[in-house]
Design an enzyme around this catalytic site. Sequence first.
Site, short mmCIF file in Angstrom:
data_model
loop_
_atom_site.label_atom_id
_atom_site.label_comp_id
_atom_site.label_asym_id
_atom_site.label_seq_id
_atom_site.Cartn_x
_atom_site.Cartn_y
_atom_site.Cartn_z
N ASP A 21 0.84 -1.20 0.00
CA ASP A 21 0.00 0.00 0.00
C ASP A 21 0.87 1.25 0.00
O ASP A 21 2.00 1.22 0.49
CB ASP A 21 -0.91 -0.04 1.24
CG ASP A 21 -2.12 0.87 1.10
OD1 ASP A 21 -2.35 1.41 0.01
OD2 ASP A 21 -2.84 1.03 2.10
N ARG A 25 0.25 7.62 -2.67
CA ARG A 25 0.88 8.67 -1.86
C ARG A 25 2.35 8.87 -2.24
O ARG A 25 2.86 9.99 -2.22
CB ARG A 25 0.75 8.33 -0.36
CG ARG A 25 -0.61 8.71 0.20
CD ARG A 25 -0.89 8.01 1.50
NE ARG A 25 -1.31 6.63 1.27
CZ ARG A 25 -1.44 5.72 2.23
NH1 ARG A 25 -1.16 6.05 3.47
NH2 ARG A 25 -1.85 4.50 1.94
N HIS A 38 2.12 3.28 -9.15
CA HIS A 38 1.86 1.85 -9.39
C HIS A 38 2.98 1.21 -10.19
O HIS A 38 3.33 0.05 -9.98
CB HIS A 38 0.51 1.68 -10.11
CG HIS A 38 -0.66 2.08 -9.26
ND1 HIS A 38 -0.79 1.69 -7.95
CD2 HIS A 38 -1.75 2.86 -9.52
CE1 HIS A 38 -1.90 2.21 -7.45
NE2 HIS A 38 -2.49 2.92 -8.38
N SER A 66 -7.83 -5.33 -5.25
CA SER A 66 -8.94 -5.89 -4.46
C SER A 66 -10.26 -5.81 -5.22
O SER A 66 -10.39 -5.05 -6.18
CB SER A 66 -9.05 -5.16 -3.12
OG SER A 66 -9.64 -3.88 -3.31
N LEU A 132 10.76 -19.88 -5.13
CA LEU A 132 9.73 -19.12 -4.43
C LEU A 132 8.33 -19.40 -5.00
O LEU A 132 8.14 -19.40 -6.22
CB LEU A 132 10.02 -17.62 -4.54
CG LEU A 132 9.02 -16.69 -3.84
CD1 LEU A 132 9.20 -16.75 -2.33
CD2 LEU A 132 9.17 -15.26 -4.33
C1 IPE Z 1 -5.75 -2.71 -0.20
O1 IPE Z 1 -5.33 -1.39 -0.31
C2 IPE Z 1 -5.77 -3.35 -1.54
C3 IPE Z 1 -4.46 -3.60 -2.15
C4 IPE Z 1 -3.32 -3.31 -1.63
C5 IPE Z 1 -4.50 -4.23 -3.44
P1 IPE Z 1 -6.36 -0.18 -0.43
O2 IPE Z 1 -5.54 1.05 -0.54
O3 IPE Z 1 -7.32 -0.46 -1.52
O4 IPE Z 1 -7.14 -0.27 0.96
P2 IPE Z 1 -7.93 0.81 1.78
O5 IPE Z 1 -8.93 1.43 0.85
O6 IPE Z 1 -6.94 1.81 2.26
O7 IPE Z 1 -8.56 0.05 2.90
C1 IPE Z 2 -1.63 0.17 -3.33
O1 IPE Z 2 -1.39 1.54 -3.37
C2 IPE Z 2 -1.92 -0.43 -4.69
C3 IPE Z 2 -3.34 -0.75 -4.93
C4 IPE Z 2 -4.30 -0.73 -4.02
C5 IPE Z 2 -3.72 -1.08 -6.28
P1 IPE Z 2 -2.57 2.59 -3.33
O2 IPE Z 2 -2.97 2.90 -4.72
O3 IPE Z 2 -3.68 2.14 -2.45
O4 IPE Z 2 -1.84 3.83 -2.71
P2 IPE Z 2 -2.44 4.88 -1.68
O5 IPE Z 2 -2.99 4.12 -0.52
O6 IPE Z 2 -3.52 5.65 -2.39
O7 IPE Z 2 -1.28 5.75 -1.32
MG MG Z 3 -4.12 2.39 -0.51
#
Ligand code: IPE
Ligand code: IPE
Ligand code: MG
Length: 242
Positions: A21, A25, A38, A66, A132
Amino acid sequence: MEKIIDGEKLNVPEHVAIILDGNGRWAKKRFMPRNFGHKAGAKNVEQICEDAWNMGIKYLTVYVFSTENWKRSVEEVTGIMNLLRNYLETSIERSNRENMRVRIIGDRSRLADDINKAIDKLETATAKNTGLNFTMALNYGGRDEIRRAVTKIAEEVKKGKLLPEEITEDLINAHLDTAELPYPDLLIRTSGEERTSNYLPWQLAYSEFYFTDVLWPDFDRACLLEAVRHYTNRDRRFGGVK
Ligand code: IPE
Ligand code: IPE
Ligand code: MG
């Protein structure tokens, strides 16, 4: 498994699950679009697979997309799917070179046909690899996974192949997407969020959780080692007394 890493005796978890995650940001901090984050995040997945294996981790299961991530803008979802296409295309050669076996979990019915074809190709091409075990959760939601498993079990009961009293925890586990994998020993979530966001609710029941403020694209070998260090100091009792 006890292992000496960089001169330090550590208890290396067999199976590590990661909620990667903070890509968005990470990009924002650089005044860049979310998909730039990404892209950096996808690159980092490749590196962490190598680092994990070299540390003695046997299973790595990462949350890539997700069932709730479809709520994001079309531009972002398209960007992620295109990155995935690119990843699937280039990873057969890399996975075979690294002896890595790749699996996908999640509901594949909502993924594009070409992505599904590429997944089949990658899973088949790496099925015999003994390094792995790398699993990507795509269009994955834990509640949805349990719902799909319950549907399959109900169908077997309806057909008379299974009696309700034969529904054991092992049987439920065998109907989950992760049937072939051991339960995760350690869950890591980056970016400072402390929640599981529908990731592996059944499988994480007795896992150790580790949260870090580091944003996913910055999560490197040293960060992984730090997580393993924390894991080493945990006392897993599984409800018993030590
Ligand atoms: C969880 O992260 C899903 C993945 C890392 C693929 P999100 O960024 O979607 O989760 P929330 O919205 O902060 O709970
Ligand atoms: C995780 O990073 C990747 C996915 C959920 C696809 P985010 O896209 O959720 O990044 P933040 O949480 O907005 O920083
Ligand atoms: Mg996120």
